[in-house]
Design a protein around this motif. Structure first.
Motif, PDB file in Angstrom:
ATOM      1  N   GLU A   1      42.644   6.397   3.829  1.00 41.70           N
ATOM      2  CA  GLU A   1      43.598   5.291   3.671  1.00 41.70           C
ATOM      3  C   GLU A   1      44.747   5.430   4.676  1.00 41.70           C
ATOM      4  O   GLU A   1      45.193   4.439   5.265  1.00 41.70           O
ATOM      5  N   GLN A   2      45.227   6.667   4.866  1.00 37.76           N
ATOM      6  CA  GLN A   2      46.294   6.904   5.838  1.00 37.76           C
ATOM      7  C   GLN A   2      45.826   6.579   7.252  1.00 37.76           C
ATOM      8  O   GLN A   2      46.546   5.933   8.034  1.00 37.76           O
ATOM      9  N   GLN A   3      44.611   7.007   7.578  1.00 44.03           N
ATOM     10  CA  GLN A   3      44.076   6.724   8.908  1.00 44.03           C
ATOM     11  C   GLN A   3      43.913   5.225   9.131  1.00 44.03           C
ATOM     12  O   GLN A   3      44.184   4.709  10.214  1.00 44.03           O
ATOM     13  N   GLN A   4      43.478   4.521   8.099  1.00 41.41           N
ATOM     14  CA  GLN A   4      43.311   3.071   8.218  1.00 41.41           C
ATOM     15  C   GLN A   4      44.649   2.387   8.492  1.00 41.41           C
ATOM     16  O   GLN A   4      44.740   1.463   9.310  1.00 41.41           O
TER      17      GLN A   4
ATOM     18  N   ASN B   1      47.745  11.226  10.702  1.00 41.64           N
ATOM     19  CA  ASN B   1      49.119  11.745  10.711  1.00 41.64           C
ATOM     20  C   ASN B   1      49.588  12.003  12.149  1.00 41.64           C
ATOM     21  O   ASN B   1      50.045  13.097  12.503  1.00 41.64           O
ATOM     22  N   CYS B   2      49.454  10.951  12.948  1.00 39.05           N
ATOM     23  CA  CYS B   2      49.702  11.070  14.388  1.00 39.05           C
ATOM     24  C   CYS B   2      51.154  11.440  14.688  1.00 39.05           C
ATOM     25  O   CYS B   2      51.420  12.243  15.585  1.00 39.05           O
ATOM     26  N   TYR B   3      52.101  10.853  13.968  1.00 40.04           N
ATOM     27  CA  TYR B   3      53.517  11.164  14.190  1.00 40.04           C
ATOM     28  C   TYR B   3      53.775  12.659  14.049  1.00 40.04           C
ATOM     29  O   TYR B   3      54.441  13.286  14.879  1.00 40.04           O
TER      30      TYR B   3
ATOM     31  N   TYR C   1      42.761  16.123  12.163  1.00 41.05           N
ATOM     32  CA  TYR C   1      41.471  15.553  12.541  1.00 41.05           C
ATOM     33  C   TYR C   1      40.661  15.215  11.295  1.00 41.05           C
ATOM     34  O   TYR C   1      40.455  16.065  10.413  1.00 41.05           O
ATOM     35  N   ILE C   2      40.169  13.980  11.252  1.00 43.10           N
ATOM     36  CA  ILE C   2      39.433  13.474  10.095  1.00 43.10           C
ATOM     37  C   ILE C   2      38.246  14.358   9.737  1.00 43.10           C
ATOM     38  O   ILE C   2      37.937  14.562   8.563  1.00 43.10           O
ATOM     39  N   ILE C   3      37.574  14.901  10.733  1.00 42.17           N
ATOM     40  CA  ILE C   3      36.340  15.648  10.487  1.00 42.17           C
ATOM     41  C   ILE C   3      36.560  16.827   9.546  1.00 42.17           C
ATOM     42  O   ILE C   3      35.653  17.216   8.805  1.00 42.17           O
ATOM     43  N   ASN C   4      37.755  17.377   9.526  1.00 46.30           N
ATOM     44  CA  ASN C   4      38.013  18.545   8.682  1.00 46.30           C
ATOM     45  C   ASN C   4      38.148  18.196   7.205  1.00 46.30           C
ATOM     46  O   ASN C   4      38.303  19.099   6.372  1.00 46.30           O
ATOM     47  N   TYR C   5      38.114  16.920   6.875  1.00 46.16           N
ATOM     48  CA  TYR C   5      38.199  16.494   5.474  1.00 46.16           C
ATOM     49  C   TYR C   5      36.863  15.985   4.937  1.00 46.16           C
ATOM     50  O   TYR C   5      36.763  15.634   3.771  1.00 46.16           O
TER      51      TYR C   5
END
Length: 452
Positions: free
Chosen positions: A143-146, A192-194, A245-249
């Motif tokens: 949801e955060q990434q979206q 969480n780019c910031y 990185y999304i892959i780690n989740y």
């Protein structure tokens, strides 16, 4: 102690391993928001509390004071909720109903023996709890990434040139990859780019190299080190970056390295796959002075000779240019044309058209400047701005040229029999992520109720 109190309880586990009720994650009296926002984690057995950042201190306390060992803590997605859940369960039932008992000094006198209690995912309830926490964390991260993908209020500065960027995060990330050869991954793979950018900026502010993590005495020394050593990248072994990185989740109990190694094994298993229907797209070489393209170098040589008066084969023959000198010359010409500067008289123009007209009228296009202006190492080696790689380009000796310098040019320079194309930059995490798009799709379908 709670551990010794539990040791006097009923025999371990009972007659069944089944869980008859769904797990209910604990909430504080203030509601779920309080659980999320509190920076403290309580001890499972007593009133001691520790900051979430001091997780190891809490684990040490529970081992020394309460003889409890929690296995594979690093695989627990939400440590605070995990502790709160077991604090509630240990208050309801004896610890030996959940934990394996490990006796130390078993050959010593009874008074010198100690019982330690191991809580691990061998217990079905513990494993289910860990999986539920992992799924909850994955939903939150997706949801955060979206939100970040479609956020147009992003505002930040480039950490290398201080240029300001607004709009979407991809604009800044693509700028750093394109202009500074610094690639942290595809924007859609990052979350969480910031916070990620803030971590990297803090390291640079502390004069620390992002790759080898050495500290330097001043900013210029750090900049030169990262450029010369090609350290404009992050250290993939640094676990501090994993959370971005999304892959780690994606998979419970697996890091991106484990996921990638599995994908590599799958590729090796499919080496005999039929590729007979593969069709390679035709490639084109681009003129050094205009946008004209041709599917063979011979056609392009002819175009440059007739349209611009530039005879590349003749120049190559008269000057006895070897392969590497041809690379240097082509890169030099492209750079000068891009900057609208005549490579003979150094006069600058407002447009590329004005420059070409000048060079054709004065015949500056037909002959080369002195070799000391273009036959330089920086015209052939990796540079600060862009790295480009050859495809099937071999010098007479048969040694493959792996990379040459490119500067601000999107057109591919022509050399010898083949041409140059930009190197696509991927991080290790990106490679592993590509193999998991289908898994994310499946998770989304499950979450939305399309799959039971």
């Amino acid at each position: 102690m709670a551990a010794s109190r539990g040791a006097e309880g009923q025999p371990a586990r009972g007659d069944t391993e089944c869980i008859l009720e769904p797990l209910s994650l604990p909430e504080s009296p203030g509601g779920g928001a309080a659980v999320e926002s509190s920076p403290y984690v309580p001890c499972i057995f007593c009133k001691e509390c520790y900051l979430l950042a001091e997780q190891n201190q809490l684990l040490k306390h529970m081992i020394i004071e309460h003889k409890l060992v929690i296995a594979d803590v690093k695989l627990v997605a939400d440590f605070r909720r995990y502790i709160l859940y077991w604090k509630k369960r240990f208050a309801e039932q004896p610890i030996t109903d959940f934990c394996s008992v490990i006796r130390t000094n078993s050959e010593a006198p009874l008074e010198e023996q100690d019982n330690y209690f191991l809580l691990c995912d061998v217990l079905p309830e513990d494993r289910l709890l860990r999986e539920q926490l992992q799924q909850k964390r994955l939903r939150e991260i997706l949801e955060q990434q979206q939100r970040e993908r479609y956020d147009i209020s992003f505002h930040s500065m480039c950490m290398f040139c201080d240029q300001e960027f607004t709009g979407n995060r991809s604009v800044l990330l693509n700028h750093m990859a394109r202009e500074h050869a610094f690639n942290i991954g595809l924007p859609d793979n990052i979350v969480n780019c910031y916070e990620f950018l803030a971590v990297l900026q803090e390291k640079l502010n502390n004069l620390q190299c992002l790759y080898c993590e050495k500290v330097f005495r001043d900013k210029n020394t750090l900049k030169d080190h990262m450029r010369k050593k090609q350290h404009r990248r992050i250290n993939a072994k640094n676990k501090e970056y994993d959370k971005f990185y999304i892959i780690n989740y994606l998979e419970f109990g697996k890091s991106w390295e484990e996921v990638q190694s599995e994908d590599d094994r799958e590729l090796l298993d499919n080496l005999e796959e039929d590729w007979s229907d593969w069709e390679e797209h035709p490639v084109c070489a681009v003129c050094l002075f205009c946008e004209q393209q041709a599917d063979t170098t011979e056609k392009l040589y002819l175009h440059m000779q007739k349209s611009h008066g530039f005879d590349f084969p003749k120049i190559k023959s008269e000057h006895g240019l070897n392969f590497y000198q041809q690379v240097k010359l082509v890169n030099f010409i492209r750079r000068e044309i891009h900057h609208c500067r005549c490579y003979n008289c150094q006069e600058k123009f407002l447009s590329k058209g004005g420059l070409i007209s000048h060079m054709e009228e004065t015949k500056h296009i037909t002959f080369l400047p002195v070799s000391s202006t273009w036959d330089q190492p920086h015209c052939a080696a990796n540079g600060e701005r862009h790295t480009w790689c050859t495809q099937s380009t071999f010098p007479p000796g048969g040694t493959k040229v792996e990379s040459v310098h490119r500067s601000d040019i999107l057109n591919a320079p022509l050399v010898g029999m083949r041409f140059f194309q930009p190197l696509t930059l991927y991080t290790d995490a990106d490679r592993a992520w590509d193999g998991h798009l289908a898994r994310i799709s499946l998770l989304v379908k499950i979450r939305s109720g399309h799959i039971a």
